[in-house]
Design a protein around this motif. Structure first.
Motif, short mmCIF file in Angstrom:
data_model
loop_
_atom_site.label_atom_id
_atom_site.label_comp_id
_atom_site.label_asym_id
_atom_site.label_seq_id
_atom_site.Cartn_x
_atom_site.Cartn_y
_atom_site.Cartn_z
N ASP A 311 0.81 -1.21 0.00
CA ASP A 311 0.00 0.00 0.00
C ASP A 311 0.84 1.27 0.00
O ASP A 311 0.32 2.37 0.16
N ASP A 312 2.15 1.12 -0.16
CA ASP A 312 3.04 2.29 -0.20
C ASP A 312 3.04 2.91 -1.60
O ASP A 312 3.23 2.21 -2.60
N GLY A 313 2.88 4.24 -1.64
CA GLY A 313 3.01 4.97 -2.89
C GLY A 313 4.25 5.85 -2.87
O GLY A 313 5.02 5.83 -1.91
N PRO A 314 4.46 6.67 -3.89
CA PRO A 314 5.67 7.50 -3.97
C PRO A 314 5.82 8.51 -2.84
O PRO A 314 6.92 9.02 -2.61
N ASP A 315 4.73 8.80 -2.11
CA ASP A 315 4.81 9.79 -1.03
C ASP A 315 5.19 9.18 0.31
O ASP A 315 5.33 9.89 1.30
N VAL A 316 5.37 7.87 0.38
CA VAL A 316 5.58 7.20 1.67
C VAL A 316 6.88 7.65 2.34
O VAL A 316 6.95 7.74 3.57
N PHE A 317 7.90 7.96 1.58
CA PHE A 317 9.21 8.30 2.15
C PHE A 317 9.15 9.63 2.88
O PHE A 317 9.56 9.73 4.05
#
Length: 474
Positions: A311-317
């Motif tokens: 469920d991680d997208g590019p904004d997770v970091f």
């Protein structure tokens, strides 16, 4: 009887990007524990390739070579095993997860922990009847001999006083490598409290680091251990879960016994990921309350996060790093999700055809070895490195001090977070010059909160005279 015990270097140990400090923290306690079962007249040598160059031109040749294998040391482990013509045995996490692969390079392999199988093997081997494979089923630490710490070169390690008083974990997260290691028997069990306290008594100095996966996993054992440690004057670090931290009383007992820093597996700030990975002990928990509770009692936080869950997208970091900084977390450890063989995660990802390759050298939580669902592999690796860079900027470290409840806490935050990453070249120099042990007073000073008076070192009267149960009740 000549026995050579080896912890081979992980693949990254020869990389230009290698961080020596990570592998000069703790001595190989697993091998030193097995050495305790060997006869008194055995000639034993213990070698850790992360802190010393290993010589393989032995003269005379050892009678028995014992090698502990992790996934990213598998290639090196097999090279060493193939080199020796002595009787070679292999054990460890990777051997347990892929026994057929390991068996091609050894006379005998061990699956699971070795406290029950190792003594049986030694008796069989001396009679010339050793089996090809030993599988652990009887899980107990009763009668465990003292760890052979005399075999450990203490001066080569930042934390020579590492200790393990339990095995495994009561939880079963699907990405956990060690969950597969303890299959076929109890997945969590402890020493008696008296045995644990006796091992602590053998360690010099003040600082301790409990390497247990979950020191708080058996509440009764933990409470009795902390009561027995009161008055020892120890300063120590350990690992626990968010649910145990939020539970009443136990954390306070740990602090009174000397707890100053805790490793916490937050893993992800996305609840959907927690459900998918069976991280049930984190579901519905207030992570902010966990950090506040630790800081309120003077305990620093080493937070663990995993990137690349489904469920991680590019904004997770950026979201994760920003949250960690706002909470005032002192240190963070980031990982790329890695489906280790033998885990439920590996089986699930493999069934979906998402495993990219099986080059074990790259299964190090720093490389992408599967097809992420909502990220590209390039995004995942780049985000992982960016998270480390952004979290450990001086500006981020300074921002993180704002949530500390006291000036002492802010100073400690700056010293610990900054000292861990910003002075890394000095750590590396100390390691290479074998002066790392001289850093212990600095570590103790930071953990004690700059000048905290040591507790009364007379502790015998506080010790419980009864053992803790050998179960996994929490």
């Amino acid at each position: 009887m000549r026995v050579k015990m080896i912890l081979p270097a992980l693949t990254e140990a020869t990389s230009p990007l290698f961080r020596p400090i990570k592998y000069s923290l703790f001595p190989p306690l697993g091998l030193a524990t097995l050495a305790g079962y060997l006869p008194a007249d055995a000639e034993i040598s213990l070698h850790d390739e992360h802190v010393e160059r290993l010589r393989t031109d032995d003269d005379p040749i050892p009678d028995l070579v014992v090698i502990q294998v992790y996934i990213t040391s598998a290639r090196r482990s097999y090279e060493l095993a193939d080199h020796y013509r002595a009787y070679v045995v292999l054990g460890g996490l990777h051997v347990t997860s892929l026994p057929e692969e390991a068996a091609r390079h050894a006379d005998t392999i061990f699956c699971g922990p070795g406290e029950d199988t190792w003594p049986v093997f030694l008796a069989d081997w001396r009679r010339g009847r050793a089996q090809k494979r030993y599988v652990s089923t009887d899980r107990t630490l009763a009668g465990l001999p003292p760890v052979r710490r005399d075999l450990i070169a203490r001066h080569r390690y930042l934390v020579p006083n590492s200790i393990v008083v339990s095995r495994g974990c009561p939880h079963h997260c699907d990405f956990c490598y060690k969950d597969a290691f303890f299959e076929g028997g109890k997945s969590f069990y402890t020493q008696t409290v008296d045995a644990a306290l006796a091992e602590i008594d053998r360690l010099p100095g003040r600082h301790l680091y409990f390497l247990d996966d979950h020191l708080f996993g058996n509440r009764r054992f933990a409470a009795e251990l902390f009561e027995g440690m009161r008055g020892m004057g120890r300063l120590w670090q350990a690992a626990s879960t968010v649910d145990s931290i939020l539970a009443p009383d136990l954390l306070e007992q740990a602090v009174e016994a000397g707890l100053r820093s805790l490793f916490v597996g937050f893993e992800t700030i996305n609840d959907t990921n927690l459900v998918t990975s069976r991280k049930r002990q984190n579901i519905g928990r207030d992570y902010g309350a966990v950090v506040r509770r630790l800081h309120d009692v003077g305990v620093m936080v080493n937070a663990s996060f995993v990137f690349g869950m489904d469920d991680d997208g590019p904004d997770v970091f950026d979201k994760t790093v920003d949250w960690a900084i706002r909470q005032g977390i002192e240190t963070a450890t980031f990982h790329i999700m890695t489906p280790y063989p033998g885990t439920a995660l590996f089986d699930r990802i493999a069934d979906q055809g998402r495993i990219v390759h099986r080059d074990w050298d790259r299964y190090d939580t720093r490389h992408v070895v599967f097809k992420p669902r909502n990220l590209t592999a390039e995004q995942l690796e780049a985000g992982y490195w960016r998270a480390y860079r952004d979290f450990y900027k001086w500006g981020s470290i300074w921002r993180g001090t704002a949530s500390q409840p006291s000036m002492r806490g802010r100073l400690r935050h700056l010293a610990y977070a900054g000292g861990w990453k910003k002075f890394e070249p000095l750590w590396n120099l100390a390691i290479r010059s074998h002066q790392v042990l001289h850093a212990l007073p600095l570590l103790e000073s930071v953990l004690s909160g700059f000048g905290e008076r040591p507790a009364n070192t007379t502790h015998k009267d506080a010790r419980k005279a009864h053992p803790a149960p050998q179960d996994s009740s929490t």
